[in-house]
Design a protein around this motif. Sequence first.
Motif, PDB file in Angstrom:
ATOM      1  N   TRP A  31      22.603 -75.536 -24.900  1.00  0.00           N
ATOM      2  CA  TRP A  31      20.983 -76.202 -25.097  1.00  0.00           C
ATOM      3  C   TRP A  31      19.963 -76.202 -26.205  1.00  0.00           C
ATOM      4  O   TRP A  31      19.194 -76.767 -26.567  1.00  0.00           O
ATOM      5  N   TRP A  32      20.981 -76.133 -27.616  1.00  0.00           N
ATOM      6  CA  TRP A  32      20.532 -76.412 -29.267  1.00  0.00           C
ATOM      7  C   TRP A  32      19.940 -77.387 -29.496  1.00  0.00           C
ATOM      8  O   TRP A  32      20.604 -77.640 -30.547  1.00  0.00           O
ATOM      9  N   GLU A  37      16.999 -75.270 -33.868  1.00  0.00           N
ATOM     10  CA  GLU A  37      18.718 -74.718 -33.576  1.00  0.00           C
ATOM     11  C   GLU A  37      19.583 -76.478 -33.780  1.00  0.00           C
ATOM     12  O   GLU A  37      20.723 -75.756 -33.732  1.00  0.00           O
ATOM     13  N   GLY A  63      14.807 -75.949 -22.667  1.00  0.00           N
ATOM     14  CA  GLY A  63      15.089 -74.310 -23.506  1.00  0.00           C
ATOM     15  C   GLY A  63      15.110 -73.812 -22.062  1.00  0.00           C
ATOM     16  O   GLY A  63      15.434 -74.199 -20.865  1.00  0.00           O
ATOM     17  N   GLY A  64      16.556 -72.468 -22.645  1.00  0.00           N
ATOM     18  CA  GLY A  64      16.087 -71.389 -21.020  1.00  0.00           C
ATOM     19  C   GLY A  64      17.709 -72.033 -20.792  1.00  0.00           C
ATOM     20  O   GLY A  64      18.621 -71.658 -19.435  1.00  0.00           O
ATOM     21  N   GLN A  86      27.334 -72.421 -23.700  1.00  0.00           N
ATOM     22  CA  GLN A  86      27.115 -71.440 -23.719  1.00  0.00           C
ATOM     23  C   GLN A  86      26.411 -70.548 -22.236  1.00  0.00           C
ATOM     24  O   GLN A  86      25.801 -71.098 -21.795  1.00  0.00           O
ATOM     25  N   LYS A  88      25.488 -66.280 -20.404  1.00  0.00           N
ATOM     26  CA  LYS A  88      24.466 -64.765 -21.122  1.00  0.00           C
ATOM     27  C   LYS A  88      24.714 -64.185 -19.914  1.00  0.00           C
ATOM     28  O   LYS A  88      25.079 -64.271 -18.836  1.00  0.00           O
ATOM     29  N   HIS A 139      18.643 -61.877 -30.211  1.00  0.00           N
ATOM     30  CA  HIS A 139      17.242 -62.594 -30.480  1.00  0.00           C
ATOM     31  C   HIS A 139      15.972 -61.417 -29.722  1.00  0.00           C
ATOM     32  O   HIS A 139      16.232 -61.183 -28.857  1.00  0.00           O
ATOM     33  N   TRP A 187      10.707 -71.404 -17.346  1.00  0.00           N
ATOM     34  CA  TRP A 187      11.053 -70.473 -18.070  1.00  0.00           C
ATOM     35  C   TRP A 187      10.394 -69.960 -19.007  1.00  0.00           C
ATOM     36  O   TRP A 187      10.345 -68.575 -19.039  1.00  0.00           O
ATOM     37  N   TRP A 246       8.489 -76.558 -25.533  1.00  0.00           N
ATOM     38  CA  TRP A 246       8.447 -74.232 -26.067  1.00  0.00           C
ATOM     39  C   TRP A 246       8.389 -74.788 -28.038  1.00  0.00           C
ATOM     40  O   TRP A 246       7.559 -74.803 -28.055  1.00  0.00           O
ATOM     41  N   ASP A 299      22.526 -64.635 -27.345  1.00  0.00           N
ATOM     42  CA  ASP A 299      23.286 -65.675 -26.898  1.00  0.00           C
ATOM     43  C   ASP A 299      25.006 -65.677 -27.395  1.00  0.00           C
ATOM     44  O   ASP A 299      25.566 -64.303 -28.562  1.00  0.00           O
ATOM     45  N   LYS A 336      18.595 -69.747 -36.968  1.00  0.00           N
ATOM     46  CA  LYS A 336      17.940 -69.531 -36.070  1.00  0.00           C
ATOM     47  C   LYS A 336      16.955 -68.965 -35.418  1.00  0.00           C
ATOM     48  O   LYS A 336      16.433 -68.996 -34.373  1.00  0.00           O
ATOM     49  N   GLN A 376      15.729 -65.015 -20.485  1.00  0.00           N
ATOM     50  CA  GLN A 376      16.125 -65.369 -20.675  1.00  0.00           C
ATOM     51  C   GLN A 376      17.871 -65.133 -20.384  1.00  0.00           C
ATOM     52  O   GLN A 376      19.105 -64.741 -20.480  1.00  0.00           O
TER      53      GLN A 376
HETATM   54  C1  GAL Z   1      17.163 -69.636 -25.289  1.00  0.00           C
HETATM   55  C2  GAL Z   1      18.117 -69.429 -25.754  1.00  0.00           C
HETATM   56  C3  GAL Z   1      18.118 -68.695 -27.778  1.00  0.00           C
HETATM   57  C4  GAL Z   1      17.312 -70.505 -27.579  1.00  0.00           C
HETATM   58  C5  GAL Z   1      16.041 -70.660 -26.466  1.00  0.00           C
HETATM   59  C6  GAL Z   1      15.231 -71.850 -26.075  1.00  0.00           C
HETATM   60  O1  GAL Z   1      18.111 -69.567 -23.388  1.00  0.00           O
HETATM   61  O2  GAL Z   1      18.803 -68.011 -25.912  1.00  0.00           O
HETATM   62  O3  GAL Z   1      19.193 -69.573 -28.293  1.00  0.00           O
HETATM   63  O4  GAL Z   1      17.633 -71.640 -28.267  1.00  0.00           O
HETATM   64  O5  GAL Z   1      16.950 -70.787 -25.387  1.00  0.00           O
HETATM   65  O6  GAL Z   1      16.200 -73.503 -26.622  1.00  0.00           O
END
Ligand code: GAL
Length: 418
Positions: A31-32, A37, A63-64, A86, A88, A139, A187, A246, A299, A336, A376
């Motif tokens: 989701w980058w 990103e 995002g998220g 992706q 986590k 992060h 989020w 965001w 990530d 990043k 996250q």
């Molecule tokens: C998070 C991800 C980050 C960043 C963020 C916003 O979940 O771990 O790498 O990309 O979303 O997109």
Amino acid sequence: MKLKYLIFISVVSWLFAIKANAAGQVEVLHWWTSSGEAKSVKVLKQMMEQQGDSWKDFAVAGGGGESAMTVLKMRAVSGNPPTAAQLKGHDIQEWGRLGFLTSLDAVAQQEHWDKVLPPVVANIMKYNNHYVAVPINVHRVNWLWVNPKVFKAAGATVPTTLAEFFVAADKIKAAGFIALAHGGQPWQDATLFESIALAVLGSADYRKAFVDLDMAVINSDKMVEVFQQFKRMKTYIDPQAEGRHWNSATEMVIDGQAAMQFMGDWAKGEFAQAGERPGIDYLCVPAPGTQYQFTFNIDSLAFFKLKGTEADNIAQHDLAKILLTPYFQKVFNLNKGSIPVRLDMDMSTFDQCALDSMQAFKQASLSGDLVPSFSQNLATTADVQSAIVDVVSEFFNKTDPDPILAPSRLAQVIKSAI
Ligand code: GAL
């Protein structure tokens, strides 16, 4: 002569055909999609292509990663998962349990992953003791992003505690700026709440609440205070925040409409893309009251069992291998905003924000102040996490929410999600 030439041409094209067939394809779900990103992920695409493999981008904006997860489930259930996605923390274990993930042990042994990765990180990447995912970065989530020009114009001082935050925010608001840039998505509400919880509860109680799910801390007076401080934040956010991404909120800090944003250091990728210099055009400071603490977000890409060709399987291993090479770790993380996950990296090309993050990461891991980010998806299961996010976001978006009642509601929904 003509015949020789024809034979030569056909041999060359045959060789090319073999090479083309040998090359595999990887499809990577992520989701980058913000500008910082996208620049980061492009590095991976280029490195794969340099190896002769082809890259099929599977980007799902948001995002998220909530939307990305929905799409992934649909693809996996229909028997057509991507090469890697992706994923986590606990999600890796859940997908492993369901039998979707493939072992990367052969690559891990060849590349000595057990040596180059911190053991806590390596364990998150393993299901049943086998590597099924590869970490990319670390992060830090508890950051505050600051526009120093706005602070100067408002005569405000960069806050180091929550009390100082409110003093500064009042001055900034009075000077006609938006004190807090915020994206009104669940989020992001949770990301803000998390940094306040860390400051108010301290690391030990944060862990008890969001990792151990200890009801005595979740439903406590201290948690009432977390909700009280959280509620106050709302008064510094502009009315257009609802649904904002965001990176649009980061944009508001970059262009001087707003003074501050609570966000993980993926925000730094946006400042960098806008040509902003850390320490001059913008500041990265720990979220107020959390100077020695570190909420981590790692990530990682998890790797799926494939039905594709042998070449695709080889390409899958190529991808896994690239992710932990020093070159990728450096270039990706510079773009990043995160720090490399390898322990042996040369950090000389990283900026002050990254060096501060690395220093805080090392100190916090010794002092017990290194805690997983729940916003996250690193602290708990997806079910519990979404229950917490729902309560937090519903509270934040009510007209006059009651902080005294909120902790018991939080306890109730967590209990039903466990
Ligand atoms: C998070 C991800 C980050 C960043 C963020 C916003 O979940 O771990 O790498 O990309 O979303 O997109």
